[in-house]
Enzyme design. Structure first.
Site, PDB file in Angstrom:
ATOM      1  N   SER A 134       0.809  -1.222   0.000  1.00  0.00           N
ATOM      2  CA  SER A 134       0.000   0.000   0.000  1.00  0.00           C
ATOM      3  C   SER A 134       0.842   1.273   0.000  1.00  0.00           C
ATOM      4  O   SER A 134       1.654   1.476  -0.886  1.00  0.00           O
ATOM      5  CB  SER A 134      -0.971  -0.044   1.168  1.00  0.00           C
ATOM      6  OG  SER A 134      -1.882   1.023   1.078  1.00  0.00           O
ATOM      7  N   HIS A 135       0.676   2.088   1.026  1.00  0.00           N
ATOM      8  CA  HIS A 135       1.323   3.407   1.080  1.00  0.00           C
ATOM      9  C   HIS A 135       2.701   3.347   1.744  1.00  0.00           C
ATOM     10  O   HIS A 135       3.324   4.385   1.930  1.00  0.00           O
ATOM     11  CB  HIS A 135       0.421   4.359   1.860  1.00  0.00           C
ATOM     12  CG  HIS A 135      -0.030   3.746   3.152  1.00  0.00           C
ATOM     13  ND1 HIS A 135      -0.988   2.765   3.186  1.00  0.00           N
ATOM     14  CD2 HIS A 135       0.375   3.919   4.410  1.00  0.00           C
ATOM     15  CE1 HIS A 135      -1.154   2.375   4.434  1.00  0.00           C
ATOM     16  NE2 HIS A 135      -0.344   3.050   5.200  1.00  0.00           N
ATOM     17  N   LYS A 156      -1.293 -10.033  -0.769  1.00  0.00           N
ATOM     18  CA  LYS A 156      -2.606 -10.316  -0.183  1.00  0.00           C
ATOM     19  C   LYS A 156      -3.489 -11.052  -1.168  1.00  0.00           C
ATOM     20  O   LYS A 156      -3.289 -10.986  -2.382  1.00  0.00           O
ATOM     21  CB  LYS A 156      -3.270  -9.043   0.304  1.00  0.00           C
ATOM     22  CG  LYS A 156      -3.734  -8.099  -0.772  1.00  0.00           C
ATOM     23  CD  LYS A 156      -4.617  -7.034  -0.111  1.00  0.00           C
ATOM     24  CE  LYS A 156      -5.121  -6.035  -1.108  1.00  0.00           C
ATOM     25  NZ  LYS A 156      -6.163  -5.195  -0.538  1.00  0.00           N
ATOM     26  N   ASP A 175      -2.054   6.751  -3.484  1.00  0.00           N
ATOM     27  CA  ASP A 175      -0.995   6.039  -2.751  1.00  0.00           C
ATOM     28  C   ASP A 175      -0.334   4.953  -3.606  1.00  0.00           C
ATOM     29  O   ASP A 175      -0.624   4.815  -4.798  1.00  0.00           O
ATOM     30  CB  ASP A 175      -1.527   5.455  -1.438  1.00  0.00           C
ATOM     31  CG  ASP A 175      -2.359   4.200  -1.658  1.00  0.00           C
ATOM     32  OD1 ASP A 175      -3.002   4.108  -2.731  1.00  0.00           O
ATOM     33  OD2 ASP A 175      -2.365   3.314  -0.779  1.00  0.00           O
ATOM     34  N   ASP A 196      -0.566   1.704  -4.062  1.00  0.00           N
ATOM     35  CA  ASP A 196      -1.349   0.740  -4.844  1.00  0.00           C
ATOM     36  C   ASP A 196      -2.651   1.321  -5.367  1.00  0.00           C
ATOM     37  O   ASP A 196      -3.483   0.584  -5.921  1.00  0.00           O
ATOM     38  CB  ASP A 196      -1.620  -0.521  -4.016  1.00  0.00           C
ATOM     39  CG  ASP A 196      -2.447  -0.233  -2.785  1.00  0.00           C
ATOM     40  OD1 ASP A 196      -2.357   0.893  -2.254  1.00  0.00           O
ATOM     41  OD2 ASP A 196      -3.197  -1.128  -2.345  1.00  0.00           O
ATOM     42  N   ASP A 217      -5.361   2.752  -3.920  1.00  0.00           N
ATOM     43  CA  ASP A 217      -6.681   2.719  -3.290  1.00  0.00           C
ATOM     44  C   ASP A 217      -6.963   3.942  -2.423  1.00  0.00           C
ATOM     45  O   ASP A 217      -8.111   4.208  -2.092  1.00  0.00           O
ATOM     46  CB  ASP A 217      -6.911   1.408  -2.514  1.00  0.00           C
ATOM     47  CG  ASP A 217      -5.865   1.147  -1.461  1.00  0.00           C
ATOM     48  OD1 ASP A 217      -4.909   1.945  -1.333  1.00  0.00           O
ATOM     49  OD2 ASP A 217      -5.996   0.123  -0.751  1.00  0.00           O
ATOM     50  N   ARG A 218      -5.921   4.698  -2.067  1.00  0.00           N
ATOM     51  CA  ARG A 218      -6.161   5.903  -1.253  1.00  0.00           C
ATOM     52  C   ARG A 218      -6.143   7.161  -2.112  1.00  0.00           C
ATOM     53  O   ARG A 218      -5.524   7.175  -3.174  1.00  0.00           O
ATOM     54  CB  ARG A 218      -5.077   6.058  -0.185  1.00  0.00           C
ATOM     55  CG  ARG A 218      -5.117   4.979   0.865  1.00  0.00           C
ATOM     56  CD  ARG A 218      -4.143   5.307   1.990  1.00  0.00           C
ATOM     57  NE  ARG A 218      -4.248   4.287   3.033  1.00  0.00           N
ATOM     58  CZ  ARG A 218      -3.784   4.419   4.260  1.00  0.00           C
ATOM     59  NH1 ARG A 218      -3.149   5.529   4.611  1.00  0.00           N
ATOM     60  NH2 ARG A 218      -3.947   3.453   5.148  1.00  0.00           N
ATOM     61  N   THR A 272     -12.746  -0.108  11.804  1.00  0.00           N
ATOM     62  CA  THR A 272     -11.726   0.300  10.841  1.00  0.00           C
ATOM     63  C   THR A 272     -11.346  -0.859   9.919  1.00  0.00           C
ATOM     64  O   THR A 272     -11.224  -1.999  10.371  1.00  0.00           O
ATOM     65  CB  THR A 272     -10.485   0.773  11.625  1.00  0.00           C
ATOM     66  OG1 THR A 272     -10.859   1.943  12.348  1.00  0.00           O
ATOM     67  CG2 THR A 272      -9.338   1.120  10.708  1.00  0.00           C
ATOM     68  N   GLU A 293     -13.373   5.972   4.764  1.00  0.00           N
ATOM     69  CA  GLU A 293     -12.619   5.996   6.010  1.00  0.00           C
ATOM     70  C   GLU A 293     -11.870   7.317   6.101  1.00  0.00           C
ATOM     71  O   GLU A 293     -11.473   7.876   5.081  1.00  0.00           O
ATOM     72  CB  GLU A 293     -11.577   4.881   6.024  1.00  0.00           C
ATOM     73  CG  GLU A 293     -12.143   3.495   6.125  1.00  0.00           C
ATOM     74  CD  GLU A 293     -11.050   2.497   6.484  1.00  0.00           C
ATOM     75  OE1 GLU A 293     -10.944   2.139   7.663  1.00  0.00           O
ATOM     76  OE2 GLU A 293     -10.291   2.101   5.585  1.00  0.00           O
ATOM     77  N   SER A 328      -8.948   7.673   6.794  1.00  0.00           N
ATOM     78  CA  SER A 328      -7.564   7.464   6.412  1.00  0.00           C
ATOM     79  C   SER A 328      -7.396   7.549   4.893  1.00  0.00           C
ATOM     80  O   SER A 328      -6.684   6.751   4.306  1.00  0.00           O
ATOM     81  CB  SER A 328      -7.083   6.114   6.936  1.00  0.00           C
ATOM     82  OG  SER A 328      -7.980   5.088   6.520  1.00  0.00           O
ATOM     83  N   LYS A 363     -11.288   0.166  -1.625  1.00  0.00           N
ATOM     84  CA  LYS A 363     -11.363   1.605  -1.801  1.00  0.00           C
ATOM     85  C   LYS A 363     -10.651   1.953  -3.095  1.00  0.00           C
ATOM     86  O   LYS A 363      -9.848   1.166  -3.598  1.00  0.00           O
ATOM     87  CB  LYS A 363     -10.799   2.347  -0.604  1.00  0.00           C
ATOM     88  CG  LYS A 363      -9.393   1.949  -0.221  1.00  0.00           C
ATOM     89  CD  LYS A 363      -9.049   2.476   1.177  1.00  0.00           C
ATOM     90  CE  LYS A 363      -7.688   2.022   1.611  1.00  0.00           C
ATOM     91  NZ  LYS A 363      -7.680   1.394   2.927  1.00  0.00           N
ATOM     92  N   ARG A 421      -3.657   6.062  17.723  1.00  0.00           N
ATOM     93  CA  ARG A 421      -4.360   7.008  16.881  1.00  0.00           C
ATOM     94  C   ARG A 421      -5.439   7.663  17.737  1.00  0.00           C
ATOM     95  O   ARG A 421      -6.285   6.969  18.324  1.00  0.00           O
ATOM     96  CB  ARG A 421      -5.011   6.304  15.689  1.00  0.00           C
ATOM     97  CG  ARG A 421      -4.032   5.524  14.813  1.00  0.00           C
ATOM     98  CD  ARG A 421      -4.488   5.487  13.371  1.00  0.00           C
ATOM     99  NE  ARG A 421      -3.766   4.505  12.576  1.00  0.00           N
ATOM    100  CZ  ARG A 421      -2.535   4.672  12.089  1.00  0.00           C
ATOM    101  NH1 ARG A 421      -1.861   5.782  12.381  1.00  0.00           N
ATOM    102  NH2 ARG A 421      -1.972   3.735  11.352  1.00  0.00           N
TER     103      ARG A 421
HETATM  104  C1  G1P Z   1      -4.862   2.053   8.620  1.00  0.00           C
HETATM  105  C2  G1P Z   1      -6.030   3.005   8.550  1.00  0.00           C
HETATM  106  C3  G1P Z   1      -7.289   2.241   8.227  1.00  0.00           C
HETATM  107  C4  G1P Z   1      -7.100   1.463   6.920  1.00  0.00           C
HETATM  108  C5  G1P Z   1      -5.851   0.596   7.010  1.00  0.00           C
HETATM  109  C6  G1P Z   1      -5.554  -0.080   5.685  1.00  0.00           C
HETATM  110  O1  G1P Z   1      -5.073   1.081   9.619  1.00  0.00           O
HETATM  111  O2  G1P Z   1      -6.186   3.723   9.765  1.00  0.00           O
HETATM  112  O3  G1P Z   1      -8.374   3.118   8.132  1.00  0.00           O
HETATM  113  O4  G1P Z   1      -8.210   0.668   6.664  1.00  0.00           O
HETATM  114  O5  G1P Z   1      -4.729   1.399   7.371  1.00  0.00           O
HETATM  115  O6  G1P Z   1      -5.348   0.853   4.655  1.00  0.00           O
HETATM  116  P1  G1P Z   1      -4.514   1.175  11.137  1.00  0.00           P
HETATM  117  O7  G1P Z   1      -3.013   1.361  11.057  1.00  0.00           O
HETATM  118  O8  G1P Z   1      -5.160   2.396  11.754  1.00  0.00           O
HETATM  119  O9  G1P Z   1      -4.932  -0.085  11.803  1.00  0.00           O
HETATM  120 ZN    ZN Z   2      -3.195   1.493  -0.450  1.00  0.00          ZN
END
Ligand code: G1P
Ligand code: ZN
Length: 543
Positions: free
Chosen positions: A113-114, A126, A277, A279, A281-282, A344, A363, A365, A376, A496
């Site tokens: 991801s990010h 995944k 981001d 991949d 999705d954000r 979440t 979300e 985030s 997403k 958080r």
């Molecule tokens: C974080 C974000 C959450 C998101 C997840 C995956 O998870 O807060 O909203 O779904 O990344 O992208 P967290 O580190 O808070 O568990």
């Molecule tokens: Zn991502």
């Protein structure tokens, strides 16, 4: 000649996938048997014989070689067909779409991801289900269990498949279809949004900056925003996916997408800015001189979605994660549709989308999406914003202020305290949970607690119950503090702290959320004793 080899192996500790799959440092993934053990465990759990899968990733370091290993293992495990993005590239939402479009048996997505990528950064794998969404906990648990007992894996001895050439390839008895990663996704977007209206807006001089942060959305953004929608060449920057993301941290927030923020707040700012981001999705969206918080973005998208052809029939419901602000709830109430508050993580939205209970989800985030896929989707959110801007012919600032005037404003911020000692974090939460029953009625400098609990969720579709999803403290008048420990951090614990304050008028408290939220921040620190437990009084990251 190709030959299936069975390789003896032994379990490797800690191959436990989280909500977004298995994420580790790249050298760990490249270690002896590491990737192979996990991939075999996936196939052992979901079964591969005769099946069709989708495969692709965000292009980070090791993406190309991991793809070849996964293909050889899929062939050795009897898979019939794998659909792969050219160059082993697929954004997470595009992979989700291909899984659904081709009615496959699921897909493997290579991404962290990010998180930064590179030889010493992060890698991840995944599995997504046939509905296109992330594997649920029961499935990932079974995969994890399998990694603890694995004794062998199967792999085909064969040369690499030429993933640069679109078309049909053969790998042993398995078919590998290399597809353009963008085409089907772009076609889906054309069904959802009013491309002619957006094209006319760009033709009329509308200027945009799209920052793909050297990650996977580059080719998608160039094809859709520049080629199909006619935005000026150069609108999309950092648009070539690089193995190390050009050294960037591909997390679209004001801290990591600072160049975009600077431009949008500068003297010659374009009309609209967006980033996505690693991949894809954000997303983050920014207007000229105005930042749109993800919670507000979700609410604005929900309130205006009917302006896009794909949503003109209205929304079935709106879902948000518990820590996301209640701004979207007010829209749902005004529209007369259900709103859902989930724990979440995107996987909780999947059931609601599959059951037709929700159309739009989000979300705090930087994640927004709809029932068009089961992840997403960063570019989807950007395109819906563009569609709304094209129809309303107003600026982002005007649209936001109109929104606040109509629905009220939920000032919102998230404070992250990173790499806290895990024992200290656990002690803080134990004390906080113990204090919950006595909190109701307490007054923190005028903020009176109306409700305090540890969030639990009963899935309205399958009845499953998830407990301990974050501590919520609600105050009189719609203010709120939420405390959660991150489930994705890699070092120690991350606290958080989510802060929210509601006002009915648009401009009562000015533009700066931090000052508007000051009383809630003070109350939250007192309630949890953050400094006493962790030694920290200031957050590391504020979004
Ligand atoms: C974080 C974000 C959450 C998101 C997840 C995956 O998870 O807060 O909203 O779904 O990344 O992208 P967290 O580190 O808070 O568990
Ligand atoms: Zn991502």
């Amino acid at each position: 000649m190709t030959q299936i080899t069975t390789v003896a192996t032994t379990p490797i500790a800690g191959q436990k996938p989280g909500t977004s799959g298995l994420r580790k440092k790249t050298p760990v993934f490249m270690g002896r048997h590491y990737l192979e053990n996990f991939v075999q465990s996936i196939f052992d759990v979901v079964g591969a014989a005769g099946k069709t899968f989708v495969l692709g990733g965000d292009g980070r370091y090791f993406n190309d070689r991991a793809a070849q290993v996964i293909l050889r293992m899929a062939a050795a495990n009897g898979a019939a067909r794998v659909i792969v993005g050219q160059g082993a590239i697929l954004s997470t939402p595009a992979a989700s779409h291909l899984i659904r479009l081709n009615k496959t048996d699921g897909g493997i997505i290579m991404s962290a991801s990010h998180n930064p990528g590179g030889p010493n950064e992060d890698f991840g794998v995944k599995f997504n289900m046939p509905n296109g969404g992330p594997a649920p906990e029961g499935v990932t648990e079974a995969m994890y269990k399998r990694t603890t007992e694995i004794t062998e894996y199967r792999v085909l001895e064969a040369q690499d498949v030429d993933l640069g050439r679109i078309g049909r390839h053969e790998l042993g008895a398995m078919v590998v279809d290399v597809v353009d990663p963008v085409t089907d996704y772009a076609a889906l977007m054309e069904t959802l949004f009013d491309f002619p209206a957006i094209r006319a807006m760009f033709a009329g001089g509308f200027r945009m900056r799209m920052d793909s942060m050297c990650a996977v959305t580059g080719p998608y953004a160039v094809e859709i925003i520049e080629n199909r929608l006619g935005a000026a060449k150069g609108t999309c920057v950092n648009a070539t996916p690089l193995p190390d993301f050009g050294g960037m941290h591909p997390d679209p927030n004001p801290t990591w997408a600072k160049a975009l923020m600077d431009e949008m707040f500068g003297a010659v700012a374009p009309d609209f800015g967006a980033a996505s981001d690693g991949d894809g999705d954000r997303n983050m969206v920014v207007g000229r001189g105005i930042y749109v918080s993800p919670s507000d973005s979700l609410a604005v998208l929900a309130a205006n979605a009917h302006l896009a052809p794909g949503y003109k029939a209205g929304l079935k419901g709106i879902a948000r994660s518990m820590p996301t602000s209640a701004a979207a709830d007010r829209v749902a109430e005004a529209l007369g549709v259900h709103h859902y508050e989930t724990p979440t993580g995107w996987k909780f939205f999947g059931n609601l989308l599959d059951a037709g209970k929700a159309t739009i989800c989000g979300e705090e985030s930087f994640g927004t999406g709809s029932d068009h896929v089961r992840e997403k989707d960063g570019l989807w959110a950007v395109l819906l914003w563009l569609n709304i801007l094209a129809v309303r012919k107003e600026s982002v600032a005007q649209i936001l202020h109109e929104h606040f005037k109509r629905f009220g404003r939920n000032y919102y911020s998230r404070h992250d305290f990173e790499a806290i000692d895990t024992a200290n974090a656990d002690a803080m939460f134990a004390a906080l949970r113990a204090a919950l029953p006595g909190l109701k009625g307490q007054d923190f400098d005028g903020l009176v607690v109306t409700h305090a609990d540890d969030f639990a969720y009963t899935d309205p579709v399958d009845g499953s119950v998830s407990t301990k999803q974050g501590v919520r403290v609600l105050f009189d008048g719609g203010s709120r503090a939420v405390f959660r420990l991150s489930g994705t951090g890699t070092e120690g614990a991350t606290l958080r702290l989510y802060l929210e304050r509601f006002v009915t008028g648009p401009d009562e408290l000015g533009e700066d959320p931090q000052s508007a939220l000051a009383p809630v921040i003070r109350a939250a620190h007192r309630i949890a004793g953050i400094a006493a437990h962790t030694g920290r009084s200031e957050p590391d990251v504020v979004t």
